[in-house]
Design a protein around this motif. Structure first.
Motif, PDB file in Angstrom:
ATOM      1  N   ASN A  24       0.830  -1.198   0.000  1.00 12.91           N
ATOM      2  CA  ASN A  24       0.000   0.000   0.000  1.00 12.91           C
ATOM      3  C   ASN A  24       0.871   1.258   0.000  1.00 12.91           C
ATOM      4  O   ASN A  24       0.530   2.250  -0.634  1.00 12.91           O
ATOM      5  N   VAL A  25       1.995   1.213   0.685  1.00 13.28           N
ATOM      6  CA  VAL A  25       2.894   2.371   0.725  1.00 13.28           C
ATOM      7  C   VAL A  25       3.419   2.673  -0.671  1.00 13.28           C
ATOM      8  O   VAL A  25       3.413   3.826  -1.120  1.00 13.28           O
ATOM      9  N   ARG A  26       3.856   1.640  -1.379  1.00 16.52           N
ATOM     10  CA  ARG A  26       4.361   1.838  -2.745  1.00 16.52           C
ATOM     11  C   ARG A  26       3.255   2.304  -3.686  1.00 16.52           C
ATOM     12  O   ARG A  26       3.467   3.167  -4.536  1.00 16.52           O
ATOM     13  N   ALA A  60       0.563   3.998  -2.817  1.00 20.26           N
ATOM     14  CA  ALA A  60       0.260   5.390  -2.452  1.00 20.26           C
ATOM     15  C   ALA A  60       1.266   6.339  -3.095  1.00 20.26           C
ATOM     16  O   ALA A  60       0.887   7.380  -3.640  1.00 20.26           O
ATOM     17  N   GLU A  61       2.539   5.986  -3.058  1.00 28.77           N
ATOM     18  CA  GLU A  61       3.569   6.815  -3.693  1.00 28.77           C
ATOM     19  C   GLU A  61       3.326   6.923  -5.195  1.00 28.77           C
ATOM     20  O   GLU A  61       3.446   7.997  -5.774  1.00 28.77           O
ATOM     21  N   GLY A  67       0.308   9.242  -5.806  1.00 25.34           N
ATOM     22  CA  GLY A  67       0.361  10.579  -5.219  1.00 25.34           C
ATOM     23  C   GLY A  67      -0.544  10.798  -4.022  1.00 25.34           C
ATOM     24  O   GLY A  67      -1.075  11.889  -3.837  1.00 25.34           O
ATOM     25  N   LEU A  68      -0.731   9.762  -3.219  1.00 25.92           N
ATOM     26  CA  LEU A  68      -1.528   9.876  -1.998  1.00 25.92           C
ATOM     27  C   LEU A  68      -0.695   9.438  -0.799  1.00 25.92           C
ATOM     28  O   LEU A  68       0.330   8.780  -0.961  1.00 25.92           O
ATOM     29  N   SER A  69      -1.185   9.746   0.380  1.00 24.21           N
ATOM     30  CA  SER A  69      -0.585   9.153   1.575  1.00 24.21           C
ATOM     31  C   SER A  69      -1.216   7.769   1.751  1.00 24.21           C
ATOM     32  O   SER A  69      -2.281   7.481   1.200  1.00 24.21           O
ATOM     33  N   PRO A  70      -0.559   6.877   2.516  1.00 19.41           N
ATOM     34  CA  PRO A  70      -1.036   5.490   2.605  1.00 19.41           C
ATOM     35  C   PRO A  70      -2.472   5.311   3.091  1.00 19.41           C
ATOM     36  O   PRO A  70      -3.206   4.499   2.535  1.00 19.41           O
ATOM     37  N   SER A  71      -2.897   6.060   4.102  1.00 24.76           N
ATOM     38  CA  SER A  71      -4.243   5.856   4.651  1.00 24.76           C
ATOM     39  C   SER A  71      -5.353   6.155   3.640  1.00 24.76           C
ATOM     40  O   SER A  71      -6.238   5.311   3.425  1.00 24.76           O
ATOM     41  N   PRO A  72      -5.356   7.324   2.981  1.00 24.85           N
ATOM     42  CA  PRO A  72      -6.397   7.567   1.969  1.00 24.85           C
ATOM     43  C   PRO A  72      -6.309   6.598   0.786  1.00 24.85           C
ATOM     44  O   PRO A  72      -7.338   6.238   0.203  1.00 24.85           O
ATOM     45  N   CYS A  73      -5.092   6.173   0.463  1.00 18.35           N
ATOM     46  CA  CYS A  73      -4.932   5.212  -0.632  1.00 18.35           C
ATOM     47  C   CYS A  73      -5.608   3.898  -0.275  1.00 18.35           C
ATOM     48  O   CYS A  73      -6.358   3.335  -1.074  1.00 18.35           O
TER      49      CYS A  73
END
Length: 164
Positions: free
Chosen positions: A26-28, A30-31, A34-40
């Motif tokens: 999810n972190v990758r 999100a990157e 163009g979002l932060s992990p939680s909203p992604c």
């Protein structure tokens, strides 16, 4: 489709990214969008719940595992009543080596894609189909000599663009 949420460019990008690599964190992801992990993660869960994401799969390189043959088969049914189509589809779906089945218009009724060990294996499958008497009038087989392109994905961004 009316119950589906509206998708924006970020949702489309999430779908495209996951289609290319469903195992990404999810972190990758999100990157990449163009979002932060939680909203992604919230968006991914919403896309899953709405049915845009059906499942996650690993794409296996079958050539590294074993030898196999891909065969496309055109099938024409003898009769074209609703029951004839249903009977054929119900029975043919039971074949594990059947990878795709398309009801089509044109000179025949179905286009099937099989992945088998070898030609003898395919012939056994076809013989079983014919013995079941599920309405096959004729069939033609096309053996894949070499797969030159298998994208393994649908061009989501292109298909969802409204300006073309």
């Amino acid at each position: 489709m009316a119950d589906n949420p509206k998708l924006d460019r970020i949702d489309i990008n999430i779908l495209a990214q996951l289609q290319a690599d469903s195992g990404m964190t999810n972190v990758r992801l999100a990157e990449a969008v163009g979002l932060s992990p939680s909203p992604c993660l919230q968006r991914v869960k919403r896309l899953e719940k709405a049915g845009f994401i059906e499942c996650y799969r690993a794409r296996i390189n079958i050539g590294k595992l074993t030898e196999s043959v891909i065969i496309f088969t055109e099938v024409t049914l003898a009769d074209h009543r609703k029951d004839d189509f249903q009977k054929f589809e119900r029975e043919i779906r039971k074949i594990d080596n059947l990878q795709e089945m398309h009801l089509i218009s044109g000179g025949y009724d179905y286009l099937l894609k099989f992945t088998v060990r070898n030609m003898l294996h395919y012939q056994d499958i076809i013989s079983d189909v014919l013995e079941k008497n599920i309405g096959v009038s004729k069939y033609f087989s096309y053996i894949v000599i070499q797969t030159l392109l298998d994208r393994g994905y649908v061009p989501i961004k292109t298909l969802t663009r409204k300006d073309i």
